[in-house]
Design a protein around this motif. Structure first.
Motif, mmCIF file in Angstrom:
data_model
loop_
_atom_site.group_PDB
_atom_site.id
_atom_site.type_symbol
_atom_site.label_atom_id
_atom_site.label_comp_id
_atom_site.label_asym_id
_atom_site.label_seq_id
_atom_site.Cartn_x
_atom_site.Cartn_y
_atom_site.Cartn_z
ATOM 1 N N THR B 114 0.817 -1.210 0.000
ATOM 2 C CA THR B 114 0.000 0.000 0.000
ATOM 3 C C THR B 114 0.854 1.264 0.000
ATOM 4 O O THR B 114 0.363 2.341 -0.276
ATOM 5 N N ARG B 115 2.166 1.110 0.305
ATOM 6 C CA ARG B 115 3.005 2.308 0.333
ATOM 7 C C ARG B 115 3.393 2.752 -1.070
ATOM 8 O O ARG B 115 3.361 3.918 -1.403
ATOM 9 N N PRO B 206 -5.691 -5.757 7.648
ATOM 10 C CA PRO B 206 -4.780 -4.651 7.331
ATOM 11 C C PRO B 206 -4.192 -3.995 8.576
ATOM 12 O O PRO B 206 -3.106 -3.412 8.509
ATOM 13 N N SER B 207 -4.883 -4.098 9.718
ATOM 14 C CA SER B 207 -4.372 -3.422 10.913
ATOM 15 C C SER B 207 -3.046 -4.038 11.369
ATOM 16 O O SER B 207 -2.241 -3.369 12.007
ATOM 17 N N GLU B 210 -0.471 -2.141 9.449
ATOM 18 C CA GLU B 210 -0.383 -0.771 9.965
ATOM 19 C C GLU B 210 0.411 -0.733 11.263
ATOM 20 O O GLU B 210 1.303 0.095 11.422
ATOM 21 N N ARG B 213 4.005 -1.148 10.639
ATOM 22 C CA ARG B 213 4.594 0.030 10.011
ATOM 23 C C ARG B 213 4.822 1.129 11.049
ATOM 24 O O ARG B 213 5.855 1.793 11.043
ATOM 25 N N ILE B 214 3.871 1.278 11.948
ATOM 26 C CA ILE B 214 4.015 2.289 13.002
ATOM 27 C C ILE B 214 5.231 1.951 13.872
ATOM 28 O O ILE B 214 5.984 2.817 14.280
#
Lengths: 282, 318
Positions: B114-115, B206-207, B210, B213-214
């Protein structure tokens, strides 16, 4: 500073990724393009060199091809009548079976479902010796019956439709229909079948294509050339009589794949979605 | 009095409902009967019959047969032609599957990142899958003509590009022919594998991505630590279906060279077919080879499933 470097890095990776995809794109299309172009070129042109530009000898190649007994129209109609029958039987009886397994709580239901799930792992071709001997003994070789009727039992389609019914079919509808006085078959035809339509369309495409492309079973059973299916007809192009007729060979192969390419380009959205759902890979 | 009546009505309603369910459940048999009959007739009986024939001496056009015990099984494990076909099938399957799964995973990773959003996923999926829909028989004849000697398009292109000084006869080279068969299998199936794996990645919550990534994970770390482990069931599904399909490889090598040169691409199914339908029509050999093939596929599937379950449990414990 950091963000610009990251930006540059991103640009480079994007270029590489698109480059690889473009290469694979060419790899997928190029063989078909060469095939179709060469179908329009004369044998002399094909032997002289490679070209990406179509020529004008398609009609000439067609005359050569058909003059040697390559009856594509008959092969096409043979394949079509088998595949349409197979698809119809497979969809109707698989829907019936899946509905029976989902709606009714009868003894042996779990066993039947376990059997279906197990048979999915068994390679279909291991039984073809027994199948051939059985067909031979009842005198049905060189007949379409053993090519068509086994479609009544299609475990993969039953499996797929069962999962679909479990996910989308409200069982209360059946009780409601019974109160309204519908009998069981009517409930299946009027209520379950319309709900199953999207799943039937997906499985229908794959069943049709699978039957159309089947080579080994007809090769084993069919011996009269008038009854040859399209894939069996294709193997004739390797025979000696075509050795010097390259243009004819390319045209013959082209004519066998064009119908599938057209179907694919029209239905690709549904086909890709169907593949993504899994369970249809052989 | 009134109340008693009501209770009675209720009781009748309850029993009639229970009886109704039992009454309806018998319809289940009518719905599954056609499937069961066709299944027994066209699938179960042929498998059992193949199994029975593997203990006989059935050959030729005769219908007379004698039981010979396990003689055929003893003979087939020593049969060098059978062993060769088994080896060929494995070699061709492995050199097609390794790049197939690697490229499918790579493409799936790219198109689900998604990036860095890549455009045209639909177009690429449609094109990459296209060879899969085409009749394998036609594909075999197509590649036979493309690689033909001395004036096939591949030879013409390679000479134009100065890769080859003179035309190369691919179908006289054992390695060349095996690579061509493996390439065709790869070419027909990597698009399908790519689509299945992409669907698998899109099904992951998807979480999870995320959160990683965080925490500062790189996209490679995310792929290795989150995507790959969660994809294990799908990857194993692809592995098993590809393996079962690969062990049945027939159309492509049969129509490409009929096994030549020097039986380099004679697969198991080709061996079975040739034993049964050419020469002496040795049905007993073909039946025995079929059963051995079945046992191999079932054993491998079982091992893979066991392996998968162990890993899943380990994943849960962690």
């Amino acid at each position: 500073m950091k963000s610009t470097r990251l930006g540059k890095y991103h640009h480079l990776t994007i270029v590489i990724k698109y480059g690889v995809c473009a290469l694979l794109l060419i790899l997928s299309i190029l063989p078909f393009w060469i095939l179709i172009v060469n179908a329009t070129r004369s044998t002399e042109q094909i032997q002289q060199g490679f070209s990406m530009v179509p020529s004008i000898y398609m009609g000439y190649n067609y005359d050569i091809l058909t003059s040697k007994g390559f009856n594509i129209i008959r092969g096409f109609s043979n394949s079509l009548s088998i595949s349409v029958s197979v698809t119809f039987l497979c969809l109707y009886f698989s829907a019936l079976t899946a509905y029976g397994l989902v709606i009714y709580d009868f003894k042996g239901r779990k066993f039947i479902f376990a059997l279906i799930a197990f048979i999915l792992m068994v390679p279909a071709q291991i039984s073809f010796i027994g199948f051939y001997q059985m067909v031979l003994r009842v005198g049905l070789t060189d007949n379409y019956i053993p090519l068509i009727f086994p479609a009544i039992a299609s475990p993969a389609t039953v499996f797929f439709l069962r999962q679909y019914l479990l996910a989308t079919f409200p069982k209360d509808l059946v009780a409601a229909a019974r109160i309204d006085g519908a009998n069981e078959m009517k409930t299946f035809h009027r209520i379950a079948m319309p709900i199953l339509k999207p799943a039937l369309a997906t499985m229908g495409i794959f069943t049709f294509v699978g039957s159309w492309n089947n080579f080994l079973t007809p090769l084993m059973l069919i011996s009269t050339q008038e009854k040859y299916t399209l894939p069996m007809l294709v193997q004739l192009l390797k025979a000696d009589i075509y050795r010097t007729e390259l243009g004819g060979i390319y045209l013959g192969v082209t004519m066998t794949i064009i119908p599938l390419l057209i179907i694919y380009l029209i239905l690709s959205k549904y086909i890709i979605a169907g593949v993504a759902l899994g369970g249809v890979k052989e | 009095m009134n109340q008693e009546n009501n209770v009675g009505v209720l009781r009748i309603k309850k029993t009639s409902k229970r009886m109704g369910k039992a009454k309806y459940s018998k319809y289940g048999y009518f719905f599954v009967a056609p499937f069961i009959i066709a299944f027994i007739l066209f699938q179960l009986y042929p498998i059992i019959y193949t199994f029975v024939l593997s203990f006989t001496d059935l050959a030729g056009w005769e219908t007379k047969l004698d039981f010979v015990g396990v003689k055929n099984y003893v003979a087939i494990v020593k049969n060098s032609h059978f062993i060769r076909a088994l080896q060929n099938t494995w070699i061709i399957w492995v050199i097609n599957f390794v790049p197939q799964i690697a490229i499918a995973l790579m493409l799936a990773k790219w198109f689900t990142d998604t990036r860095i959003k890549l455009k045209g996923a639909g177009l690429f999926k449609t094109t990459f899958y296209m060879p899969n829909i085409i009749t394998a028989a036609s594909v075999a004849i197509l590649f036979y003509t493309l690689f033909s000697y001395p004036v096939g398009p591949v030879n013409q292109i390679l000479m134009k590009l100065n890769v080859l000084a003179e035309p190369f006869d691919f179908f006289r080279s054992k390695t060349g022919t095996r690579l061509i068969v493996a390439f065709i299998q790869f070419w027909m199936w990597y698009g399908s594998t790519f689509i299945v794996i992409s669907a698998g990645i899109l099904g992951i919550n998807p979480s999870l991505f995320e959160a990683a990534r965080i925490d500062g994970a790189s996209s490679w770390q995310i792929f290795k630590k989150i995507t790959l482990p969660l994809l294990r069931p799908i990857t194993l599904y692809v592995l098993i279906t590809s393996l079962v399909g690969g062990m049945q490889m027939f159309d492509i090598p049969f129509l490409l060279t009929n096994g030549a040169p020097d039986f380099a691409v004679e697969t198991l199914t080709m061996y079975i077919y040739k034993q049964a339908f050419t020469g002496n029509r040795n049905f007993y050999v073909a039946a025995t080879a079929s059963i051995v093939l079945l046992v191999i596929v079932l054993l491998i599937s079982l091992v893979i499933f066991k392996f998968m379950n162990r890993h899943n449990k380990e994943g849960v414990n962690k």
